[in-house]
Design a protein around this motif. Sequence first.
Motif, PDB file in Angstrom:
ATOM      1  N   SER A 274      44.524 -43.676  42.697  1.00 21.68           N
ATOM      2  CA  SER A 274      44.078 -43.795  41.432  1.00 21.68           C
ATOM      3  C   SER A 274      42.956 -42.972  41.340  1.00 21.68           C
ATOM      4  CB  SER A 274      43.750 -45.321  41.004  1.00 21.68           C
ATOM      5  OG  SER A 274      44.689 -46.129  41.026  1.00 21.68           O
ATOM      6  N   ARG A 275      42.629 -42.394  40.350  1.00 20.08           N
ATOM      7  CA  ARG A 275      41.719 -41.396  40.142  1.00 20.08           C
ATOM      8  C   ARG A 275      41.082 -41.378  38.780  1.00 20.08           C
ATOM      9  NH1 ARG A 275      40.353 -35.903  39.312  1.00 20.08           N
ATOM     10  NH2 ARG A 275      38.788 -35.134  40.599  1.00 20.08           N
ATOM     11  N   PHE A 276      39.800 -41.518  38.585  1.00 17.67           N
ATOM     12  CA  PHE A 276      39.209 -41.678  37.121  1.00 17.67           C
ATOM     13  C   PHE A 276      38.067 -40.533  37.104  1.00 17.67           C
ATOM     14  CE2 PHE A 276      35.923 -42.883  34.239  1.00 17.67           C
ATOM     15  CZ  PHE A 276      36.665 -42.824  33.018  1.00 17.67           C
TER      16      PHE A 276
ATOM     17  N   PHE B   9      41.746 -50.409  39.400  1.00 15.71           N
ATOM     18  CA  PHE B   9      41.378 -49.960  40.557  1.00 15.71           C
ATOM     19  C   PHE B   9      41.444 -50.862  41.755  1.00 15.71           C
ATOM     20  CE2 PHE B   9      40.543 -46.239  37.894  1.00 15.71           C
ATOM     21  CZ  PHE B   9      40.643 -45.350  38.825  1.00 15.71           C
TER      22      PHE B   9
ATOM     23  N   TYR C 202      35.886 -40.667  40.360  1.00 18.37           N
ATOM     24  CA  TYR C 202      35.935 -41.799  41.383  1.00 18.37           C
ATOM     25  C   TYR C 202      37.414 -41.936  41.486  1.00 18.37           C
ATOM     26  CZ  TYR C 202      36.237 -46.714  42.810  1.00 18.37           C
ATOM     27  OH  TYR C 202      36.387 -47.978  43.392  1.00 18.37           O
ATOM     28  N   THR C 203      37.702 -42.149  42.855  1.00 17.60           N
ATOM     29  CA  THR C 203      39.000 -42.174  43.328  1.00 17.60           C
ATOM     30  C   THR C 203      39.114 -43.487  44.348  1.00 17.60           C
ATOM     31  OG1 THR C 203      38.824 -39.793  43.739  1.00 17.60           O
ATOM     32  CG2 THR C 203      40.996 -40.913  44.688  1.00 17.60           C
TER      33      THR C 203
ATOM     34  N   ASN D 141      51.130 -38.216  40.686  1.00 13.46           N
ATOM     35  CA  ASN D 141      50.627 -37.405  39.474  1.00 13.46           C
ATOM     36  C   ASN D 141      49.933 -35.828  39.853  1.00 13.46           C
ATOM     37  OD1 ASN D 141      50.923 -38.985  37.375  1.00 13.46           O
ATOM     38  ND2 ASN D 141      49.675 -40.221  38.211  1.00 13.46           N
TER      39      ASN D 141
ATOM     40  N   LEU E  49      42.582 -40.429  33.601  1.00 12.89           N
ATOM     41  CA  LEU E  49      42.829 -41.401  34.412  1.00 12.89           C
ATOM     42  C   LEU E  49      44.260 -41.052  35.281  1.00 12.89           C
ATOM     43  CD1 LEU E  49      42.577 -44.214  35.949  1.00 12.89           C
ATOM     44  CD2 LEU E  49      43.401 -45.205  33.638  1.00 12.89           C
ATOM     45  N   THR E  50      44.457 -41.107  36.568  1.00 15.72           N
ATOM     46  CA  THR E  50      46.062 -41.118  36.904  1.00 15.72           C
ATOM     47  C   THR E  50      45.981 -42.121  37.737  1.00 15.72           C
ATOM     48  OG1 THR E  50      45.092 -39.597  38.705  1.00 15.72           O
ATOM     49  CG2 THR E  50      46.144 -38.675  36.637  1.00 15.72           C
TER      50      THR E  50
END
Lengths: 523, 159
Positions: free
Chosen positions: A484-486, B12, A479-480, B124, A517-518
């Motif tokens: 952020s991305r998980f 998020f 999920y982005t 990142n 997670l980033t």
Amino acid sequence: MKKIYGVLLLTCFCRLAYAQLPDVGGHLSGSFESYTQFYQPDKKINAVLPQDRVGSNNYLKLDYNIGAFSAGLQYEAYLPSIAGYPYDIKKSKLINRYFKYAPKNFSIQVGDFYDQFGSGLIFRAYENRQIGINNAVEGVHIAVKPFPFLNLKALYGNQRKVFERANSIVRGIDGEIDFSKIGSFLNGSTRLSGGFSFVSRNQEYTGPDPEINATVNAISGRLGISGSTASLDVEYVQKGSDPSVSNNNDKTTGKALLINGTYAKSNFGANLTLRSIENLDFRGERGETGTSVPVNFIPALTRQHDYLTTNIYVYAAQAFAETGGQLDFFFTIKGDEGKPSRIAINVAHYRGLNDNDDLFSPGKQTYYNDANIDWRKTWSKTFSTNLSYYNIFYNKSVVEGGLHDNVKANIVVLSALYKYAKRKSIRYEIQNLFTKQDDGNWFASVLELGFAPKYSVYLSDLYNYGVTKIHYPNLGGSYTNGGSRFSLSYGRQRAGLFCVGGICRYVPAATGITATLTTTFSK
Amino acid sequence: MYKILTFLTLCFNLPCMAQSELPAVKIKELSGKEVAFNTLLANGDTATVISFWATWCLPCITELETINDDLPGLKKATPFKILAISVDDARTTPKVRSFAAGKGWDFDFYTDANGDLKRALNINDIPYVMIIKKGIIVYQHTGYVPGNEEELYDKLKSL
């Protein structure tokens, strides 16, 4: 587990705190990266089962700059470190911090810094979290540009060694001259530059051998010319005697020569790299090996592969003695409007040295060959394919150690991407590795569904049908949202060399859930 | 697990903040000449699209190929500038120029071989795309799923 919650909470606190900050100017940014694995027993692949059954690597980084000032820090938490990480640690620490003042044509940085001289063959301080390298130097770094044509750098400090410091001092100076700015002897688009570096490592030696010096010096020179369609770069490094564990206490000096030629015009590019190395492993401590405290950077100069089967036989540079090179061609055949073909061809060959004192004496033993071609074709706005073929010779005994048969492998990869709606896509990939040696043949397939811009899911399987008959299935999704991305996945991880950027570490077989997670945040 | 999900939802859903001053980190032109990142951004009403990529990153290549093929129509609708900043390290930096030429891509290329800019902007993973207008990051996205470019185009048109 509580600690993992703690780190997540800390990150969210930082993000929330940012949102509340008054606008005092400047640029504040940060990032958080978490890689967590939950392991389960899996006898079929002899999976490692760490005591805690969990591994979690976490990195929180903050940077602030206003005008010429900047400062930053990095907090790392290993709760404990993931299986196969080069260091088995269970610790958290605020480890990197710096303060920098950089007005025009001058900069001074105290604290932890990264830098690279030339191509890094003599000195490179960098971070690669996946491989587990962070050799940031803690000390002072000064850069000055006294004239428009001259860049000078000087550094002094201690390398980082996991959560401690190497028991040595690294010092270095680097100068680069842009000759094209001195006079008008070159035409406008041509740039001629030259550079010189000196790097010295001092580690106390109290042993009985009078031939082992505390100080090891290395020097390098480089020259580059770049025109409108072509460029040529040459770099030479010479290093003093440095008996160490990594070179089996060899007392000879080390050296390397790197040559790179490039040709580039519209829709066509070619690149030739040649490199010879002899005894050039350079570290902050004599007793260290692998990914620990490197002073310089010696990547494998081969094509970096991207697929499950092409990452089984991956070359790692042999810093003690190696000669070889690679040739690349990249070109586009435009074809019908909107339907181009893009081709990449790469040939690489590396072997030992016959005389370890002579960089121009190719040895009899081949270490690695790779000939590969890649054809990417756009068939329409919604459909494209990628077909690749690889022919590989892999000297397993040299690259991985021990006694093994050499491996000759052929690999075919076909990938197809279909966009069935503007933001929805399906990608399918099939691959086969054919070899009569080692574990025999492998097959892999990947199915990926994309729902842009936020979601993607995939199902993959890597199957050894030659010898072990083991499947390495994986199911995952991501999920982005903005920066952020998980992602979450469940499956098996194959034991073997894990390489990023030409530097490798060994990872053990493991089965379980992986969560990453980033996130990047800024104000 | 519930707690983790709560934290993630919080993380998020925070909006990306505006940046008032971007770092003057040095990156290199393909000729090797150093240039400060913040001087490359377009002035006035023109937006700058920045793509962090590498020659070994397949999703990056797919994304840049797609954007490149859509460029002519796109630039007619909205003027903008694209900087394709390669984070290839010394292993593959020498290939960036020939690779980009061979692909026939129409972007301005730069290299960030030791990750100085990537680190300063706290990126990142690649691909990472951002739009900067008047010194402010108005859009950013990590990773690439085919179709992501549509969101990028919509954002560009709305600026």
